[in-house]
Design a protein around this motif. Sequence first.
Motif, short mmCIF file in Angstrom:
data_model
loop_
_atom_site.label_atom_id
_atom_site.label_comp_id
_atom_site.label_asym_id
_atom_site.label_seq_id
_atom_site.Cartn_x
_atom_site.Cartn_y
_atom_site.Cartn_z
N GLU A 113 -87.04 99.52 -107.79
CA GLU A 113 -86.13 100.60 -108.19
C GLU A 113 -86.01 101.70 -107.14
N ARG A 114 -86.63 101.55 -105.99
CA ARG A 114 -86.72 102.65 -105.03
C ARG A 114 -86.31 102.20 -103.64
N ASP A 115 -86.03 103.19 -102.80
CA ASP A 115 -85.75 102.92 -101.39
C ASP A 115 -85.85 104.22 -100.63
N LEU A 116 -85.78 104.10 -99.30
CA LEU A 116 -85.89 105.25 -98.42
C LEU A 116 -84.50 105.74 -98.04
N GLY A 117 -84.22 107.02 -98.31
CA GLY A 117 -82.90 107.53 -98.00
C GLY A 117 -82.76 109.00 -98.32
N VAL A 118 -81.50 109.45 -98.38
CA VAL A 118 -81.15 110.84 -98.68
C VAL A 118 -80.17 110.82 -99.84
N PHE A 119 -80.48 111.59 -100.89
CA PHE A 119 -79.65 111.61 -102.09
C PHE A 119 -79.28 113.06 -102.42
N PHE A 120 -78.01 113.28 -102.74
CA PHE A 120 -77.53 114.59 -103.17
C PHE A 120 -77.36 114.57 -104.68
N GLY A 146 -85.10 111.99 -117.35
CA GLY A 146 -85.34 113.13 -116.48
C GLY A 146 -84.08 113.43 -115.69
N ASP A 147 -84.19 114.39 -114.79
CA ASP A 147 -83.02 114.88 -114.06
C ASP A 147 -82.80 114.10 -112.77
N TYR A 148 -81.83 113.17 -112.80
CA TYR A 148 -81.37 112.48 -111.61
C TYR A 148 -79.93 112.87 -111.30
N GLY A 149 -79.57 114.07 -111.71
CA GLY A 149 -78.26 114.59 -111.39
C GLY A 149 -77.21 114.22 -112.41
N MET A 150 -76.33 115.16 -112.72
CA MET A 150 -75.13 114.81 -113.47
C MET A 150 -74.19 114.04 -112.55
N PHE A 151 -74.23 114.43 -111.27
CA PHE A 151 -73.52 113.68 -110.23
C PHE A 151 -74.49 113.39 -109.11
N ALA A 152 -74.48 112.15 -108.62
CA ALA A 152 -75.39 111.76 -107.53
C ALA A 152 -74.60 110.99 -106.48
N GLU A 212 -86.39 98.28 -92.76
CA GLU A 212 -84.95 98.05 -92.66
C GLU A 212 -84.68 96.94 -91.65
N LEU A 213 -83.77 96.01 -91.99
CA LEU A 213 -83.53 94.83 -91.17
C LEU A 213 -82.13 94.75 -90.58
N ASN A 214 -81.28 95.73 -90.83
CA ASN A 214 -79.98 95.76 -90.18
C ASN A 214 -79.59 97.22 -89.91
N ASN A 215 -78.49 97.38 -89.22
CA ASN A 215 -78.07 98.73 -88.84
C ASN A 215 -77.26 99.43 -89.93
N GLY A 216 -76.92 98.71 -90.99
CA GLY A 216 -76.11 99.29 -92.05
C GLY A 216 -76.96 99.95 -93.13
N VAL A 217 -76.32 100.78 -93.93
CA VAL A 217 -76.98 101.43 -95.06
C VAL A 217 -76.22 101.09 -96.33
N HIS A 218 -76.89 101.25 -97.45
CA HIS A 218 -76.25 101.15 -98.75
C HIS A 218 -75.77 102.55 -99.17
N ILE A 219 -74.68 102.60 -99.90
CA ILE A 219 -74.15 103.85 -100.44
C ILE A 219 -74.10 103.72 -101.95
N VAL A 220 -74.60 104.73 -102.67
CA VAL A 220 -74.65 104.70 -104.13
C VAL A 220 -74.10 106.00 -104.68
N SER A 221 -73.47 105.92 -105.84
CA SER A 221 -72.98 107.12 -106.52
C SER A 221 -73.09 106.91 -108.03
N ARG A 222 -73.29 108.00 -108.75
CA ARG A 222 -73.44 107.93 -110.21
C ARG A 222 -72.94 109.22 -110.84
N PHE A 223 -72.30 109.08 -111.99
CA PHE A 223 -71.91 110.23 -112.79
C PHE A 223 -72.35 109.98 -114.23
N THR A 224 -73.05 110.95 -114.80
CA THR A 224 -73.50 110.84 -116.18
C THR A 224 -73.26 112.15 -116.90
N TYR A 225 -73.05 112.06 -118.21
CA TYR A 225 -72.82 113.28 -118.98
C TYR A 225 -73.48 113.16 -120.36
#
Length: 527
Positions: free
Chosen positions: A241-248, A271-277, A290-303
């Motif tokens: 469920e985890r990885d290394l990165g930067v999340f807003f 818990g608090d994982y953002g209303m928007f992430a 990490e095995l390639n030069n690409g990254v994954h991008i994730v986004s979530r909205f909850t209310y």
Amino acid sequence: MKFRPGYRALAIAAFGLSAAFAATPAAADTAAEIRALKARLNKLEAEEAAAKRAAHAAAQQAHAVPAAHVVAAPEAPKHWYEKMSFRGYTQMRYNDTLNANQWNDVYSPHDRSVGPRRNFLLRRTRLIFSGDVSSHLYLYVQMDLASAPSGTFSNSATAATNPVFAFYNLPFVQIGTYGNAAGNFAQMRDAYADISIDEKKEFRFRVGQSKIPYGFENMQSSQNRLALDRADAINSCCKDERDLGVFFYYTPEHVRHLLRDLVKNNLKGTGDYGMFALGIYNGQGANRIELNNGVHIVSRFTYPYVFSNGQIVEASIQGYTGRYMPTTSAITPSLGMATGWAGYRPPGYPGAGAPFINAPGYGDVTRNLVLSQYPGAAWNYSCLNGCQGVKDDRVAITGVIYPQPFGLKAEWNWGRGPTLDPTQTYISSQRLNGGYVEATYKYDDTLYGLGTFFPFVKWQYYNGGWKVETNAPLARVHELDVGVEWQPLPEVELTAVYTKMNRTNTGAAPYRQFNADLLRMQLQWNY
């Protein structure tokens, strides 16, 4: 009032006169005068004492500091390490396979103690160190002291001759071998900092290794989850469920308090994982290089929404995209993956070898496809041109009714991901879908003081690749859990679950489908 000298003289005269009369027989009027003089003397003494007290009070008031001007001594600021908290929890399980097929196929990617001849297991021993360093910096570090390595049990194929398998032209029976690898070693789970850019902490960046904001059940702590394992359909997205990165994360103040209260009030929140992430991360999973030069991008909205009667519901949508680098190992290819007849090998079928990867950067895919049709052909699956990985995209929806007292939770996702082809000769991006529905009831026993009970039923389905398993085999899962969690004390929880399993053994080729009944119990203590 001052005690004047005249009063003192009068007192002395009165005492003297009373003494003189005491020497001779006293007349009736003389006795009355003596009593009057004594009464006056007592009054004068009382007046003198009152005057002294008044003078003392006046002197104190003259030298006193007004209360409004009194300033308390400032408290010494706390060091950052004095603001930290230390907590954790431990889960001990007992698993009993009630029945299974003769090939020992019982396997779960979530729990290494699921299988033949297994009993007790320390599933998790978590230690958590966290706290606010300042009003803008929060630290969180979590370790697990019960991580289990691979290799403790290998249900690999061994040579055998059995007429039952002659129909499928099988040269082996899946028996399995045991090893003696040590378990219960320490491994990092989380190590991140929350950096807030405002005083209310509504806007923050989470930097480091942390949970990926995808799926309610993935973000829900195992300390709070009812089912002993997460559902395959959602959990197959992300290793641990985890990885290394930067999340807003953006969470309005009132929503942040609500999300945290759902956990504090024992309503099984995340818990608090953002209303928007919104975040970027490596994509290979926790504690993986990490095995390639690409990254994954994730986004979530909850209310989360609170109705006038106090009932709370939450709806979410989330998705991610990227390219994943699957791992491979040599197998003997066969047909029938994720079925009961897995292992069928037609005459002239390719010999043993590791599946090649049909994705950009892996060499001449056309040549590999041709070679795979010939027995004993050498497959070229090496990373020749800077492998980019296999396309890995998903989108999911979530709906939650928090248990007050009835609760309902459901998630479903669709997408594409790395999956072993039905020929078992190569891995490519293929379609997937699946999810789960879980119903529960929260009962607080106030009559006998037995604690809190959460009876629950969970059904799950998944049809897609398990990308984090070696060779990314196809998995088909139809599974039903019936259980109850009992909390006799806030710090102690006991869970009992009966599971009706119908799933693929994704741990070893030929990746056969199996059925089994599983009884499991878990004792958790929080500290």
